[in-house]
Design an enzyme around this catalytic site. Structure first.
Site, mmCIF file in Angstrom:
data_model
loop_
_atom_site.group_PDB
_atom_site.id
_atom_site.type_symbol
_atom_site.label_atom_id
_atom_site.label_comp_id
_atom_site.label_asym_id
_atom_site.label_seq_id
_atom_site.Cartn_x
_atom_site.Cartn_y
_atom_site.Cartn_z
ATOM 1 N N LYS A 13 67.364 65.520 62.019
ATOM 2 C CA LYS A 13 68.235 64.488 61.429
ATOM 3 C C LYS A 13 69.703 64.894 61.556
ATOM 4 O O LYS A 13 70.545 64.111 61.989
ATOM 5 C CB LYS A 13 67.896 64.275 59.932
ATOM 6 C CG LYS A 13 66.462 63.844 59.674
ATOM 7 C CD LYS A 13 66.186 63.633 58.193
ATOM 8 C CE LYS A 13 66.291 64.867 57.330
ATOM 9 N NZ LYS A 13 65.308 65.940 57.621
ATOM 10 N N ARG A 88 65.498 60.061 49.524
ATOM 11 C CA ARG A 88 64.376 60.974 49.710
ATOM 12 C C ARG A 88 63.248 60.700 48.731
ATOM 13 O O ARG A 88 62.252 61.411 48.731
ATOM 14 C CB ARG A 88 64.890 62.372 49.450
ATOM 15 C CG ARG A 88 64.832 63.284 50.651
ATOM 16 C CD ARG A 88 65.442 64.573 50.179
ATOM 17 N NE ARG A 88 65.110 65.685 50.972
ATOM 18 C CZ ARG A 88 65.926 66.189 51.885
ATOM 19 N NH1 ARG A 88 67.054 65.613 52.178
ATOM 20 N NH2 ARG A 88 65.571 67.264 52.525
ATOM 21 N N ARG A 127 66.272 78.625 63.350
ATOM 22 C CA ARG A 127 67.578 77.996 63.113
ATOM 23 C C ARG A 127 68.610 79.008 62.580
ATOM 24 O O ARG A 127 68.350 79.732 61.633
ATOM 25 C CB ARG A 127 67.442 76.852 62.093
ATOM 26 C CG ARG A 127 68.804 76.309 61.669
ATOM 27 C CD ARG A 127 68.737 74.968 60.997
ATOM 28 N NE ARG A 127 67.961 74.952 59.773
ATOM 29 C CZ ARG A 127 67.727 73.844 59.085
ATOM 30 N NH1 ARG A 127 68.184 72.685 59.513
ATOM 31 N NH2 ARG A 127 67.010 73.889 57.991
ATOM 32 N N ARG A 161 69.471 79.833 56.880
ATOM 33 C CA ARG A 161 69.465 79.195 55.566
ATOM 34 C C ARG A 161 68.367 79.831 54.724
ATOM 35 O O ARG A 161 67.250 80.020 55.209
ATOM 36 C CB ARG A 161 69.176 77.685 55.732
ATOM 37 C CG ARG A 161 70.445 76.866 55.778
ATOM 38 C CD ARG A 161 70.209 75.438 56.138
ATOM 39 N NE ARG A 161 69.211 74.725 55.350
ATOM 40 C CZ ARG A 161 68.961 73.421 55.488
ATOM 41 N NH1 ARG A 161 69.657 72.703 56.355
ATOM 42 N NH2 ARG A 161 68.035 72.834 54.781
ATOM 43 N N ARG A 172 58.670 72.742 51.350
ATOM 44 C CA ARG A 172 59.485 71.575 51.723
ATOM 45 C C ARG A 172 58.629 70.527 52.429
ATOM 46 O O ARG A 172 58.805 69.322 52.237
ATOM 47 C CB ARG A 172 60.657 72.020 52.611
ATOM 48 C CG ARG A 172 61.752 72.730 51.814
ATOM 49 C CD ARG A 172 62.694 73.512 52.705
ATOM 50 N NE ARG A 172 63.479 72.687 53.594
ATOM 51 C CZ ARG A 172 64.120 73.152 54.666
ATOM 52 N NH1 ARG A 172 64.068 74.439 54.983
ATOM 53 N NH2 ARG A 172 64.828 72.335 55.420
#
Ligand code: AP5
Length: 217
Positions: A13, A88, A127, A161, A172
């Site tokens: 996203k 969300r 990431r 992160r 998540r």
């Protein structure tokens, strides 16, 4: 042009929103980025949000809805936007609908980026972000030219992160299935849902997203 990007964590996203917003010159609003900045700066919002984010849980609806309401009222969303990470939950989607009606605006489409759980886990474990300018990298998909150095600003250390640790990513994904996936039905009922397969080359996905955005106007 007012769009929502939906999809599980790691579906791209943020990556796709940055690319298309730059091309279309519209605002990219990521609630995750707003919250991470608030945590970094130690604001009240950050203090309230931190424990939820670290666990991979959602921050309470009223905190997030307040952020969007403030942005709408300030006029920052007047020239078009992509909302990344909001709404969300179904109550957030309902609140957005009310706010848009009140401000005489409409959503053109909610674009769902589809990826498998296996791909999400692979992407998030690779990431890395530049803490200075926010540029994003991925091992092995999108590496910086010089190891651990940001291509864009030259910052000498890229960071992970905290919520990309494997156990948090699993939570998540569960939170996404339980609390966020139901909004896909919400936007299908509103005839606003568009779906895109978000596995494969970044450029091809950007082209597919732009095509859907242009058709929706
Ligand atoms: P948020 O920051 O929104 O996290 P998220 O939705 O889990 O999404 P991500 O940022 O992890 O992934 P993404 O889909 O943007 O993918 P990306 O482009 O980075 O939210 C964080 C937390 O804040 C939440 O857990 C919650 O606590 C809180 N929060 C935020 N909004 C909230 C709300 N509305 N309500 C309540 N709480 C809220 O890509 C991922 C990686 O894959 C990158 O490394 C990228 O380089 C790579 N990649 C992207 N596309 C490709 C591709 N095609 N091929 C290979 N690699 C790719």
């Amino acid at each position: 042009m007012n769009f929502i990007f939906l999809g599980p964590p790691g579906s791209g996203k943020g990556t796709q929103a940055k690319r298309v917003c730059e091309q279309l010159d519209i605002l990219h609003l990521s609630t995750g980025d707003v919250l991470r900045d608030a945590v970094k700066n130690g604001t009240d919002l950050g203090k309230q949000a931190q424990k939820f984010m670290e666990a991979g849980d959602l921050v309470p609806d009223e905190l997030i809805v307040g952020i969007i309401e403030e942005k709408l009222q300030s006029g920052q969303l007047d020239n078009g936007f992509v909302l990344d990470g909001f709404p969300r939950t179904v109550p957030q989607a309902e609140a957005l609908k009310k706010m848009m009606d009140k401000n005489d605006k409409r959503i053109d489409s909610a674009i769902l980026l589809d990826v498998s759980d296996e791909e999400v886990i692979k992407r998030l474990s690779g990431r890395f972000t530049c803490p200075n300018c926010g540029a994003m990298y991925n091992y092995p998909y999108n590496m910086p030219k010089k190891e651990n150095v940001c291509d864009k600003c030259g910052h000498p250390e890229l960071v992970r992160r905290p919520d990309d640790e494997e156990a948090v990513v699993k939570n998540r994904l569960e939170v996404y299935q339980k609390q966020t996936a139901p909004i896909v039905g919400f936007y299908r009922n509103e005839s606003l849902l568009r779906e895109i397969s978000a596995e494969g080359a970044l450029e091809e996905i950007t082209d597919a997203v732009l095509k859907v955005m242009k058709e929706a106007r």
